[in-house]
Design an enzyme around this catalytic site. Structure first.
Site, PDB file in Angstrom:
ATOM      1  N   LYS A 170       0.844  -1.188   0.000  1.00  0.00           N
ATOM      2  CA  LYS A 170       0.000   0.000   0.000  1.00  0.00           C
ATOM      3  C   LYS A 170       0.886   1.246   0.000  1.00  0.00           C
ATOM      4  O   LYS A 170       1.450   1.625   1.021  1.00  0.00           O
ATOM      5  CB  LYS A 170      -0.921   0.044   1.222  1.00  0.00           C
ATOM      6  N   GLU A 243       9.688   1.797  11.016  1.00  0.00           N
ATOM      7  CA  GLU A 243      10.746   2.804  10.887  1.00  0.00           C
ATOM      8  C   GLU A 243      10.050   4.152  10.905  1.00  0.00           C
ATOM      9  O   GLU A 243       9.418   4.561   9.933  1.00  0.00           O
ATOM     10  CB  GLU A 243      11.549   2.585   9.606  1.00  0.00           C
ATOM     11  N   CYS A 277      13.968  10.468   6.350  1.00  0.00           N
ATOM     12  CA  CYS A 277      13.825  10.150   7.779  1.00  0.00           C
ATOM     13  C   CYS A 277      15.120  10.372   8.543  1.00  0.00           C
ATOM     14  O   CYS A 277      15.120  10.924   9.647  1.00  0.00           O
ATOM     15  CB  CYS A 277      13.361   8.701   7.946  1.00  0.00           C
ATOM     16  N   GLU A 374      10.397  17.596  14.197  1.00  0.00           N
ATOM     17  CA  GLU A 374      11.000  17.192  12.924  1.00  0.00           C
ATOM     18  C   GLU A 374      10.412  18.034  11.794  1.00  0.00           C
ATOM     19  O   GLU A 374       9.222  17.945  11.485  1.00  0.00           O
ATOM     20  CB  GLU A 374      10.739  15.705  12.661  1.00  0.00           C
TER      21      GLU A 374
END
Length: 470
Positions: A170, A243, A277, A374
């Site tokens: 997905k 993650e 990331c 972030e």
């Protein structure tokens, strides 16, 4: 270029029964394709197809699975230009970076094709032989983000297939097109049902994480979404690899050669327009070299050419989507209102598209939103520190711990400091480098489990111990 907008279930192209949505080119804000989300019933069909294909794929000889993965890599290379151009149009990155993504995806596929799981011998005595062997889990679901849409799909899918699992993929609704094309290409090689694609957002994601016939979910994305997956998966106790978010800190040690490290710092922070990331997201510099580092980074930022990724001169593309674009603007404006110095950039483009120039922000500290949150975009806050112990404490003052780095001329000292950072990977004079043979994962709220290398491959398997008397 014709964009594939169909899901693929059991080898058959399918249009979703759910809500229609547009895929937006972030450089133009124009819709490039219409897609439809899957219904939960269609997800069930995809899972059933993967479940039906599983026994034969599990029992396929190891050498044959390896051969088929190499064949997929061949097909990726044969379709590299098409895949790269799809990535640029839906994700925004410059074409050269998209080409690198496709090339790396093929290389990562070949690495996984050649990985082998050794038999573990726990005891081989006069009385017994006890060995451990690895069995596939069953059906694996991959949920991928929008920043490296092809690469992260490969990271999820290839070790799953290599170990004998079947897959439901997905992709993000922001960047589904190259992944849909990837699954098409893979179905030219693989038996029907071994890999399937579905589209959807929260409803489908929730149905995946709670599905009784899915044995593992691997997800790359935000920490809040990862937490929801963890909760939804509890009733089935399915295996998870998560993650999640990072807010990676880097420490520049006193006496560093600024000219030698500046380009590495800049590239580590602004790779993929900062939408990575494990990008460098907070930079701590000793006060003795603070201004020198800030000015060098600002000079590098001002040399970038911001524009459409398909233009030959572009080195820096747009932010991928409107929500992330607004987040970047908000964080920089908040820092400015608190007295931060904006050394370069700092304002969105007036032109159409989600363009925000590479921005260096000085005179900020922990406690500022730009440092604590972030940013996941083209902005780097630079924070001054007085001594190394303070820098370590500031770097570790964070709820997430994906990566971190230490930069300096004395690599032994840098290594000692790197071991004190609370993160899954600590680099020295480098940042954000991930390699297929080196395990990668986070600590704290940055995730569960690891990817890559033999350790990552084993996460797609169940250990079975055979204890036999002689």
């Amino acid at each position: 270029m014709t964009m594939t907008n169909s899901m693929l279930i059991n080898g058959i192209q399918v249009t979703g029964d759910g809500e229609a949505f547009s895929v937006i080119n972030p450089a133009t804000e124009d819709a490039i394709c219409q897609c439809n989300m899957a219904s939960v019933d269609q997800l069930d069909q995809a899972v059933a197809a993967a479940r039906a294909a599983y026994p034969a794929w599990r029992d396929t000889p190891d050498a044959e699975r390896s051969r088929l993965l190499h064949q997929i890599a061949d097909r990726l290379e044969a379709n590299a230009d098409e895949l790269a151009r799809i990535i640029v149009q839906e994700q925004g990155k410059p074409l050269a970076l998209a080409q690198m993504e496709v090339g790396a995806a093929a290389g990562w596929t070949r690495y996984n094709a050649d990985l082998e799981i050794p038999e573990q011998v726990f005891e081989d005595s006069d009385s017994k032989r006890v060995i451990g062997h690895r069995k596939p889990l069953g059906v694996v679901a991959s949920i991928t983000p929008w920043n490296w849409p092809l690469m992260i799909a490969i990271w999820h899918i290839m070790p799953a297939l290599r170990t004998g699992n079947t897959v439901i993929c997905k992709p993000s609704g922001m960047t589904p097109l190259n992944t849909l094309r990837l699954v098409e290409i893979m179905n030219e090689v693989l038996p029907a049902g071994v890999i399937n694609s579905v589209l959807g957002e929260a409803e489908i994601g929730s149905a995946i994480s709670g599905h009784a016939d899915i044995n593992k979910v691997i997800f790359t994305g935000s920490t809040p979404t990862g937490q929801r997956i963890l909760v939804n998966s509890a009733t089935t106790l399915k295996r998870l690899t998560l993650e999640l978010g990072g807010n990676d800190a880097a420490i520049v040690l006193p006496g560093s050669d600024v000219d030698a490290i500046a380009e590495g710092l800049f590239n580590s922070a602004f790779i993929n327009m900062g939408q990575t990331c494990a990008a460098l997201k907070r930079l701590y510099v000793h006060e003795s070299q603070y201004e020198a580092v800030c000015q060098k980074l600002a000079t590098l930022a001002e040399q970038q050419v911001v524009g459409n990724g398909l233009d030959d001169t572009t080195t820096f593309g747009p932010v991928q989507n409107a929500n992330q674009y607004r987040q970047v603007i908000e964080l920089v404006d908040d820092a400015r209102n608190q007295g931060a110095r904006i050394l370069c950039g700092g304002s969105p483009s007036a032109d159409k598209g989600y363009f925000y120039p590479p921005t260096i922000v000085a005179d900020v500290c922990n406690g500022t939103r730009l440092v604590d949150e972030e940013q996941f975009g083209p902005v780097l806050p630079v924070i001054a520190y007085q001594d190394v112990e303070q820098a370590i404490a500031l770097a570790n003052d964070c709820s997430v711990g994906l990566g971190g780095s230490v930069w300096g001329s004395d690599t032994e000292q840098a290594g000692q400091i790197a071991r004190q950072l609370e993160c899954g990977t600590a680099w020295i004079n480098n940042h954000a480098e991930v390699l297929p043979h080196i395990p990668f994962g986070g600590c704290k709220l940055s995730g569960v489990g690891v990817e890559f290398g033999l350790e990552g491959l084993l996460e797609y398997t169940q250990l079975q111990v055979i204890n036999a008397p002689k």
